[in-house]
Design an enzyme around this catalytic site. Structure first.
Site, mmCIF file in Angstrom:
data_model
loop_
_atom_site.group_PDB
_atom_site.id
_atom_site.type_symbol
_atom_site.label_atom_id
_atom_site.label_comp_id
_atom_site.label_asym_id
_atom_site.label_seq_id
_atom_site.Cartn_x
_atom_site.Cartn_y
_atom_site.Cartn_z
ATOM 1 N N ASP A 85 40.637 48.247 32.432
ATOM 2 C CA ASP A 85 41.730 49.168 32.749
ATOM 3 C C ASP A 85 42.711 49.328 31.597
ATOM 4 O OD1 ASP A 85 42.864 46.642 32.866
ATOM 5 O OD2 ASP A 85 43.017 46.623 35.037
ATOM 6 N N ASN A 109 47.377 40.057 44.960
ATOM 7 C CA ASN A 109 47.015 40.841 46.149
ATOM 8 C C ASN A 109 45.507 41.092 46.228
ATOM 9 O OD1 ASN A 109 46.585 42.662 44.110
ATOM 10 N ND2 ASN A 109 48.073 44.182 44.802
ATOM 11 N N HIS A 167 43.657 42.402 43.782
ATOM 12 C CA HIS A 167 43.114 43.513 42.992
ATOM 13 C C HIS A 167 42.183 42.997 41.898
ATOM 14 C CE1 HIS A 167 46.779 43.721 39.998
ATOM 15 N NE2 HIS A 167 45.907 42.831 39.615
ATOM 16 N N GLU A 221 43.627 48.471 43.553
ATOM 17 C CA GLU A 221 44.627 47.852 44.422
ATOM 18 C C GLU A 221 44.178 47.905 45.882
ATOM 19 O OE1 GLU A 221 46.923 46.220 42.972
ATOM 20 O OE2 GLU A 221 48.484 47.464 42.056
#
Ligand code: PGA
Length: 241
Positions: A67, A135, A137, A142
């Site tokens: 990313d 979380n 990801h 996400e």
């Protein structure tokens, strides 16, 4: 899923770097997918040292990154700069073989397609190294009700922006958007290595290891569907297991 519990951050990093070095040895033209963030920093330093010592050879290898932030100039916390500083400047990889989404492209939708085409042109996709968000990801995929399969623009959750604010002067400077590889391409890599360290990752590691269910609300759980995943954690990340 194979799980290694290491004593500390350095041992976790050494195990991850050794796996990559071993794969490079058996396939010098290795195509890797790499991650950024705090977790892989030491893995990259070790790989740099291995390369200097002649124990790892990147001359035929290629890398793709998971990313990149949208809208950051190179030099200002971009992942291109991170990779250059931590790995690319320290190993004998050819710059043209390193691929990172261009987050500063004037047309980010087109950039996603360009990245997909590059991924499609790979003869093989061999090993993917990733961290994990608090979380769940993976890359910037996400938690959400439906995941995009291919490279796409992701909106960062407030929690992710808060977690990444430590790399910036303030949370306001953390971009709201990023370009991320999607799970369809993540799954094309034959081998996945996930690394995590520190107490703050313990709850998500407990969920990853123990959950019998798979939901896109915790994208890391999708990795349970892949047949070759190695999870390497330190003692603190293993605390809730
Ligand atoms: P970190 O980030 O390595 O900085 O903890 C991991 C991630 O968000 O994937």
């Amino acid at each position: 899923m194979i799980l290694y519990r290491e004593d500390d951050y350095n041992a976790m990093s050494l195990r991850a770097a050794s796996i990559i070095a071993r794969e490079l040895k058996s396939n010098p033209a290795l195509t890797m997918c790499l991650a950024t963030g705090e977790t892989p920093e030491q893995t990259y330093r070790i790989l740099g040292n291995m390369c200097k010592a002649g124990d790892a050879n990147f001359s035929k290898a290629a890398t793709f990154n998971l990313d990149e932030y949208v809208g950051l100039d190179y030099g200002a916390n971009s992942y291109r700069t991170y990779m250059k500083n931590l790995l690319f400047d320290h190993v004998n990889i050819r710059p043209e073989n390193t691929h990172i989404p261009r987050g500063n492209s004037p047309d980010t939708a087109l950039e996603c397609l360009r990245y997909d085409r590059l991924l499609d042109s790979c003869q093989s996709r061999d090993i993917l190294l990733t961290g994990i968000g608090m979380n769940g990801h993976i890359g910037f995929n996400e938690p959400c009700s439906a995941l995009d399969g291919r490279t796409h623009i992701a909106r960062l959750s407030q929690g992710t922006r808060k977690a990444n604010a430590r790399f910036f002067d303030s949370i306001d400077q953390v971009p709201e958007l990023a370009i991320t590889m999607g799970f369809s391409d993540i799954f094309h890599f034959a081998k996945i290595v996930l690394i995590a360290n520190g107490r703050k990752k313990a709850p998500i590691i407990r969920e990853l290891v123990n959950s019998q269910k798979i939901t896109t609300q915790n994208p890391s759980l999708l990795l349970k569907l892949h047949r070759d995943v190695t999870v390497i954690i330190d003692k603190e990340a293993a605390e809730l297991l």
